[in-house]
Write a protein that holds these residues in place. Structure first.
Motif, PDB file in Angstrom:
ATOM      1  N   UNK A   1       0.688  -1.448   0.547  1.00 45.75           N
ATOM      2  CA  UNK A   1       0.306   0.080  -0.139  1.00 45.75           C
ATOM      3  C   UNK A   1       1.235   0.903  -0.133  1.00 45.75           C
ATOM      4  N   UNK A   2       1.765   1.402   0.788  1.00 42.83           N
ATOM      5  CA  UNK A   2       2.336   2.454   1.308  1.00 42.83           C
ATOM      6  C   UNK A   2       3.653   3.036  -0.735  1.00 42.83           C
ATOM      7  N   UNK A   3       4.199   2.095  -0.411  1.00 41.26           N
ATOM      8  CA  UNK A   3       5.090   1.278  -2.562  1.00 41.26           C
ATOM      9  C   UNK A   3       4.055   2.019  -3.866  1.00 41.26           C
ATOM     10  N   UNK A   4       2.293   1.523  -4.107  1.00 42.51           N
ATOM     11  CA  UNK A   4       1.809   1.789  -4.260  1.00 42.51           C
ATOM     12  C   UNK A   4       1.776   3.551  -4.338  1.00 42.51           C
ATOM     13  N   UNK A   5       1.269   3.843  -3.434  1.00 41.88           N
ATOM     14  CA  UNK A   5       0.851   5.394  -2.819  1.00 41.88           C
ATOM     15  C   UNK A   5       1.555   6.189  -3.102  1.00 41.88           C
ATOM     16  N   UNK A   6       3.074   5.613  -3.238  1.00 40.39           N
ATOM     17  CA  UNK A   6       4.171   6.831  -2.972  1.00 40.39           C
ATOM     18  C   UNK A   6       4.767   6.947  -5.082  1.00 40.39           C
ATOM     19  N   UNK A   7       3.954   5.392  -5.953  1.00 38.93           N
ATOM     20  CA  UNK A   7       4.263   5.477  -6.663  1.00 38.93           C
ATOM     21  C   UNK A   7       3.036   6.049  -7.786  1.00 38.93           C
ATOM     22  N   UNK A   8       2.459   6.410  -7.198  1.00 41.98           N
ATOM     23  CA  UNK A   8       0.758   6.533  -7.738  1.00 41.98           C
ATOM     24  C   UNK A   8       1.400   8.776  -7.688  1.00 41.98           C
ATOM     25  N   UNK A   9       2.397   9.405  -6.834  1.00 36.74           N
ATOM     26  CA  UNK A   9       2.715  10.248  -6.501  1.00 36.74           C
ATOM     27  C   UNK A   9       3.836  10.569  -7.385  1.00 36.74           C
ATOM     28  N   UNK A  10       5.096  10.045  -7.426  1.00 36.26           N
ATOM     29  CA  UNK A  10       6.194   9.923  -8.510  1.00 36.26           C
ATOM     30  C   UNK A  10       5.873   9.599  -9.331  1.00 36.26           C
TER      31      UNK A  10
ATOM     32  N   UNK B   1      10.240   1.844  -9.931  1.00 34.61           N
ATOM     33  CA  UNK B   1      10.474   2.125  -8.542  1.00 34.61           C
ATOM     34  C   UNK B   1       9.959   1.593  -7.332  1.00 34.61           C
ATOM     35  N   UNK B   2       9.239   3.316  -7.141  1.00 34.02           N
ATOM     36  CA  UNK B   2       8.125   2.175  -6.235  1.00 34.02           C
ATOM     37  C   UNK B   2       6.228   1.538  -7.033  1.00 34.02           C
ATOM     38  N   UNK B   3       6.502   1.251  -7.961  1.00 31.48           N
ATOM     39  CA  UNK B   3       5.958   0.097  -8.830  1.00 31.48           C
ATOM     40  C   UNK B   3       6.334  -1.609  -8.455  1.00 31.48           C
ATOM     41  N   UNK B   4       7.228  -1.207  -8.916  1.00 31.70           N
ATOM     42  CA  UNK B   4       8.268  -3.101  -8.642  1.00 31.70           C
ATOM     43  C   UNK B   4       8.423  -3.628  -6.948  1.00 31.70           C
ATOM     44  N   UNK B   5       8.348  -2.890  -6.419  1.00 29.23           N
ATOM     45  CA  UNK B   5       8.963  -3.068  -5.450  1.00 29.23           C
ATOM     46  C   UNK B   5       7.748  -3.307  -4.558  1.00 29.23           C
ATOM     47  N   UNK B   6       6.320  -2.724  -4.644  1.00 28.51           N
ATOM     48  CA  UNK B   6       5.325  -3.386  -4.111  1.00 28.51           C
ATOM     49  C   UNK B   6       4.721  -4.410  -4.159  1.00 28.51           C
ATOM     50  N   UNK B   7       5.230  -4.396  -5.635  1.00 27.84           N
ATOM     51  CA  UNK B   7       4.783  -5.344  -6.951  1.00 27.84           C
ATOM     52  C   UNK B   7       5.128  -6.658  -5.792  1.00 27.84           C
ATOM     53  N   UNK B   8       6.132  -6.583  -5.641  1.00 26.84           N
ATOM     54  CA  UNK B   8       7.633  -7.607  -5.514  1.00 26.84           C
ATOM     55  C   UNK B   8       6.481  -8.371  -4.144  1.00 26.84           C
ATOM     56  N   UNK B   9       6.697  -7.533  -3.209  1.00 20.02           N
ATOM     57  CA  UNK B   9       5.930  -8.036  -1.984  1.00 20.02           C
ATOM     58  C   UNK B   9       4.778  -8.516  -1.774  1.00 20.02           C
ATOM     59  N   UNK B  10       3.699  -7.563  -2.720  1.00 16.35           N
ATOM     60  CA  UNK B  10       2.811  -8.329  -3.542  1.00 16.35           C
ATOM     61  C   UNK B  10       2.170  -9.383  -3.057  1.00 16.35           C
ATOM     62  N   UNK B  11       3.517  -9.568  -4.342  1.00 15.97           N
ATOM     63  CA  UNK B  11       3.799 -11.590  -4.500  1.00 15.97           C
ATOM     64  C   UNK B  11       3.626 -12.217  -3.429  1.00 15.97           C
ATOM     65  N   UNK B  12       5.193 -11.747  -2.313  1.00 15.54           N
ATOM     66  CA  UNK B  12       5.536 -12.514  -1.389  1.00 15.54           C
ATOM     67  C   UNK B  12       4.189 -12.208  -0.797  1.00 15.54           C
ATOM     68  N   UNK B  13       3.048 -11.272  -0.041  1.00 13.59           N
ATOM     69  CA  UNK B  13       2.429 -11.741   0.127  1.00 13.59           C
ATOM     70  C   UNK B  13       0.751 -12.804  -0.128  1.00 13.59           C
TER      71      UNK B  13
ATOM     72  N   UNK C   1      15.653  -7.153 -10.684  1.00 13.52           N
ATOM     73  CA  UNK C   1      15.030  -6.082 -11.405  1.00 13.52           C
ATOM     74  C   UNK C   1      15.717  -4.710 -10.407  1.00 13.52           C
ATOM     75  N   UNK C   2      14.606  -4.180 -10.011  1.00  6.90           N
ATOM     76  CA  UNK C   2      14.796  -2.870  -8.670  1.00  6.90           C
ATOM     77  C   UNK C   2      16.049  -2.033  -8.843  1.00  6.90           C
ATOM     78  N   UNK C   3      17.421  -3.636  -8.035  1.00  8.07           N
ATOM     79  CA  UNK C   3      18.255  -3.466  -7.777  1.00  8.07           C
ATOM     80  C   UNK C   3      19.293  -2.308  -9.173  1.00  8.07           C
ATOM     81  N   UNK C   4      18.533  -3.441 -10.436  1.00  2.00           N
ATOM     82  CA  UNK C   4      19.412  -2.909 -11.098  1.00  2.00           C
ATOM     83  C   UNK C   4      19.459  -1.375 -11.886  1.00  2.00           C
ATOM     84  N   UNK C   5      17.567  -1.584 -11.762  1.00  2.00           N
ATOM     85  CA  UNK C   5      17.739  -0.330 -11.716  1.00  2.00           C
ATOM     86  C   UNK C   5      18.358   1.316 -11.353  1.00  2.00           C
ATOM     87  N   UNK C   6      18.075   0.749  -9.697  1.00  2.00           N
ATOM     88  CA  UNK C   6      19.071   1.981  -9.503  1.00  2.00           C
ATOM     89  C   UNK C   6      20.593   2.143  -9.834  1.00  2.00           C
ATOM     90  N   UNK C   7      21.423   0.940 -10.269  1.00  2.00           N
ATOM     91  CA  UNK C   7      22.632   0.590  -9.991  1.00  2.00           C
ATOM     92  C   UNK C   7      22.575   1.537 -11.633  1.00  2.00           C
TER      93      UNK C   7
END
Length: 91
Positions: A24-33, A37-49, A80-86
């Motif tokens: 939820x926090x990550x998708x809200x950050x994605x919506x604002x920015x 990165x703020x899309x893929x990180x929460x998506x990953x945690x959605x899969x874990x959840x 993939x997110x780590x790749x995007x950051x690097x």
């Protein structure tokens, strides 16, 4: 040690709740920015959840192969997110 930590369902429940908070926090950050990165990180945690939820409702053992795919997908999103950051720091 407290007995609650020995019950796998409590651990799955705690992990599920934390994953949903990050989602939820990550998708809200994605919506604002609109930063990917703020899309893929929460998506990953959605899969874990999702994997934790399947264990909570008692489908973990019968869907063992599917859980591997779900978790693998989550981990690959984190890679993939780590790749995007690097990549962003190299530019």
């Amino acid at each position: 040690m407290i007995d609650i930590f020995y019950d796998a369902n409590h651990i799955y429940l705690m992990n599920f709740i934390l994953c949903m908070i990050i989602l939820v926090i990550g998708l809200n950050l994605y919506r604002k920015s609109e930063d990917r990165i703020f899309f893929f990180v929460p998506l990953a945690f959605g899969f874990f959840g999702l994997s934790h939820m399947l264990n909570l409702i008692g489908l973990g053992e019968s869907l063992d192969a599917l859980l591997v795919v779900i978790r693998y997908t989550g981990y690959m999103l984190v890679v993939y997110v780590l790749y995007l950051i690097v990549k962003g720091r190299a530019e």
